[in-house]
Write an enzyme that holds these catalytic residues in place. Structure first.
Site, PDB file in Angstrom:
ATOM      1  N   GLY A 131     -53.602  30.366 -79.953  1.00 26.37           N
ATOM      2  CA  GLY A 131     -54.514  30.717 -81.039  1.00 26.37           C
ATOM      3  C   GLY A 131     -55.951  30.921 -80.570  1.00 26.37           C
ATOM      4  CG  ASN A 160     -56.078  19.955 -78.169  1.00 21.75           C
ATOM      5  OD1 ASN A 160     -56.464  19.462 -79.214  1.00 21.75           O
ATOM      6  ND2 ASN A 160     -54.799  19.978 -77.842  1.00 21.75           N
ATOM      7  CG  ASN A 215     -43.911  23.514 -85.756  1.00 16.85           C
ATOM      8  OD1 ASN A 215     -43.381  23.814 -86.832  1.00 16.85           O
ATOM      9  ND2 ASN A 215     -45.219  23.405 -85.625  1.00 16.85           N
ATOM     10  CB  ALA A 226     -45.015  25.892 -88.688  1.00 24.39           C
ATOM     11  CB  CYS A 267     -36.992  38.483 -90.235  1.00 19.89           C
ATOM     12  SG  CYS A 267     -35.714  37.274 -90.569  1.00 19.89           S
ATOM     13  CB  CYS A 298     -17.948  11.365 -70.004  1.00 25.22           C
ATOM     14  SG  CYS A 298     -16.709  10.364 -70.786  1.00 25.22           S
TER      15      CYS A 298
END
Ligand SMILES: Nc1ncnc2c1ncn2[C@@H]1O[C@H](COP(=O)(O)OP(=O)(O)OP(=O)(O)O)[C@@H](O)[C@H]1O
Ligand SMILES: [Zn+2]
Length: 606
Positions: A33, A60, A122, A125, A162, A178
């Site tokens: 972004g 960030n 994610n 969203a 889409c 296993c």
């Protein structure tokens, strides 16, 4: 002024005017972004809104460069908007702190934008924005990155696929029990065993290992053996904090249990047999190495695999620390929860996974790698985000140009994949946009807006009659809102109730489904009436594409995990796991069958 002249030379005056006039929404002001907002602000886009639910965290700052230390704890959205306004004061940039799934961001609100960009991390969203853009008839530029890989595509409702047209891999990965318990063969198996089994059994809320869907241990003798092993571990766990606890756990899981496994000869005919570890020998080895200096885990290298005696010492140390903490926490009855950012938790899992790797002859991983695997993290790569954001702007401009010139969506826009491998370090693979999947449960719908003057007067039945008089709804209808069924052919109690009394108001989405498969479900986005209008008004009837009835013969679902080796990506051995992880994270890489290959161009970046 100079910038506008340059842009006009590049794109033409008409496009530049269009960019300046189009309202843009960017959802997510994180890694992609920030890059995207900076690009948009400098590419002629004149009206930009950034939406993000988060505030700025120290972690960030290394890649979300619109943010600085002074911005810590401030909203990402408003901070990013302010930053791009400083770069280019000529634009209108606004930030909104909020979850894109909030009710206040209605279909009407989305319809106020000319183009939406997704820069989210994610699936949930991303799915939501996909649906809202379909309902609002606004095109969407979608993106996702994971490590060195990434993808950018364009979604134009009814004309292209889409976000939901291709099946998505589950976000959570599971492994056969296993493999984890008895026959691990990859580092990830050892990490899952350390975190989801041993840590949980000793210090946490012991729960069964997450199992592959539908899986069960076929051999009853093996299942009994595993249960017995668990019971013995539970007994040992009850003695947590007692003297010698670390040694007792070590001897059980790395020596005794391994010897028992070894006794089942048939298991090791085709596989490398495991080798038990000897506590006393390792203690001796560690003491010789440490030469009286106690272990200081904080000084360990995060990026190098551990020698076996070091893994041994770290295991004993972390077990003691966690045992003490567990004993202290039992006062309030709370089991410990694995946290990748908690040093002792990470040391325990890294040391345990390392020792198990030694037992089974599996490649060692560093603490850093273990953290990534245990936290299911693929490190973010700033350059990948930057390339993806650049491609998004190119796609956005192409899309607006196409619409302006009346061209079809696929003429300029495409899906772009960022690929990475040793031979071709950075490649962009270009793939043509595909038409919608006729079986897609999300875009195979008619999205209409129903404006209602008075929600207290309009009844469910009234809505169905009104809408049914304008578009085909079919027979035997059910109406669904979110997870609620408001009515169906066997449940008609709510038909006479007002929308208001059913808790259905502005922003709600009603899906009307007929039992007849040939009739496409209709989604009604409810909105308030425009000023001066009365009763109900249905909008969008003319503009929606009409789908053909479904093909009669159901098609077999396509293989999800097949490698698409026609795209020029050579996968080196060690990358298979990472690509699979990435594929899960992106959840949008193509799952092509051999019979349905698409043309892909490869562009290499120097
Ligand atoms: N439902 C949502 N509504 C609004 N913004 C969202 C939503 N879900 C995620 N986001 C935002 O999308 C951005 C995704 O960016 P990114 O992948 O870089 O994640 P990050 O949280 O900034 O970084 P990291 O996860 O690596 O710490 C984040 O800023 C996040 O807050
Ligand atoms: Zn679809």
């Amino acid at each position: 002024m100079r910038q506008t002249t340059q842009l006009s030379q590049l794109f033409g005056a008409e496009t530049v005017a269009q960019l300046a006039a189009t309202r843009i929404l960017v959802v997510g002001a994180g890694g992609i972004g920030c890059e995207l907002l900076k690009n948009l602000g400098g590419s002629g886009f004149g009206d930009i809104t950034a939406l993000d639910l988060d505030t700025i965290d120290l972690s960030n700052l290394n890649r979300q460069f619109l943010f600085q230390r002074t911005h810590l704890s401030q909203p990402k959205s408003t901070t990013a908007a302010a930053a791009i306004s400083r770069f280019n004061p000529g634009i209108a940039a606004a930030g909104i702190l909020g979850n894109v799934k909030d009710r206040r961001f209605t279909v009407d609100w989305f319809a106020g934008f000319g183009l939406v960009f997704n820069a989210l991390d994610n699936l949930d969203a991303r799915r939501h924005v996909n649906t809202m853009c379909l309902a609002a008839h606004v095109p969407l530029v979608e993106s996702g990155t994971a490590g060195h890989l990434g993808q950018v595509t364009v979604i134009d409702g009814g004309l292209t696929e889409c976000f939901e047209c291709r099946p998505k891999a589950a976000e959570r990965r599971t492994f056969p029990v296993c493999t984890i318990r008895s026959t691990p063969s990859a580092p990830v198996h050892c990490v899952v065993w350390a975190k989801d089994y041993l840590f949980a059994q000793l210090f946490g809320a012991a729960a069964p290992l997450p199992q592959a869907e539908g899986e069960r241990v076929e051999d009853e003798a093996v299942a009994e053996e595993l249960r017995e092993e668990e019971r013995a571990l539970a007994e040992l766990a009850a003695a947590v904090g007692g003297a010698d606890f670390a040694r007792r756990v070590f001897v059980k899981v790395f020596d005794r249990d391994v010897r028992r496994l070894l006794a089942a000869d048939h298991m090791w005919v085709q596989r490398r047999a495991p080798e038990p570890l000897d506590y006393d020998k390792l203690l001796e080895q560690w003491e010789a190495r440490a030469d009286g200096v106690p272990l200081d885990p904080a000084k360990l290298s995060d990026h190098e695999p551990m020698a076996v005696e070091l893994a041994f010492a770290l295991f004993c140390h972390a077990t003691r620390v966690l045992a003490q903490r567990h004993v202290a926490s039992e006062g309030d009855g709370s089991p410990l929860v694995f946290d990748k950012d908690d040093a002792a938790c990470l040391w325990f899992v890294a040391a345990t996974a390392s020792l198990r790797s030694y037992v089974f002859g599996i490649a060692q991983r560093s603490v850093f790698d273990v953290k990534a695997i245990a936290g299911n993290i693929i490190p973010a790569v700033a350059t990948t985000n930057a390339i993806a954001a650049g491609l998004m702007v190119v796609q956005g401009i192409s899309l607006l140009q196409q619409k302006l010139r009346g061209l079809s969506v696929g003429e300029r826009c495409c899906t772009a994949y960022l690929a990475y491998n040793a031979k071709r370090p950075r490649s962009i693979l270009r793939e043509g946009l595909a038409p919608p999947n006729v079986r897609c449960a999300v875009c195979r719908r008619r999205y209409l807006t129903l404006r209602v003057e008075d929600f207290g007067r309009a009844t469910l039945d009234g809505v169905l009659r009104f809408v049914g008089g304008m578009v085909e709804l079919g027979e035997d209808l059910a109406v669904v809102e979110g997870a609620r069924i408001l009515c169906d052919p066997d449940y008609e109690d709510n038909l006479g109730a007002s929308l208001e009394s059913l808790g259905v108001g502005e922003g709600a989405m009603l899906t009307v489904v007929s039992e007849d498969e040939a009739v496409v479900p209709v989604v009604l986005s409810l909105a308030s009436a425009r000023e001066g209008s009365e009763g109900m008004v249905l909008e969008g009837v003319e503009s929606v594409p009409v789908f053909e009835p479904l093909p009669v013969e159901p098609q077999e679902p396509q293989e999800e995990e097949e490698e698409n080796d026609d795209v020029g990506v050579e996968v080196v051995e060690d990358e298979v796991e990472r690509r699979r992880l990435t594929r899960d994270a992106l959840a949008v890489l193509p799952a092509e069958s051999a019979s349905k290959k698409r043309a892909v161009d490869v562009v290499t970046i120097d």
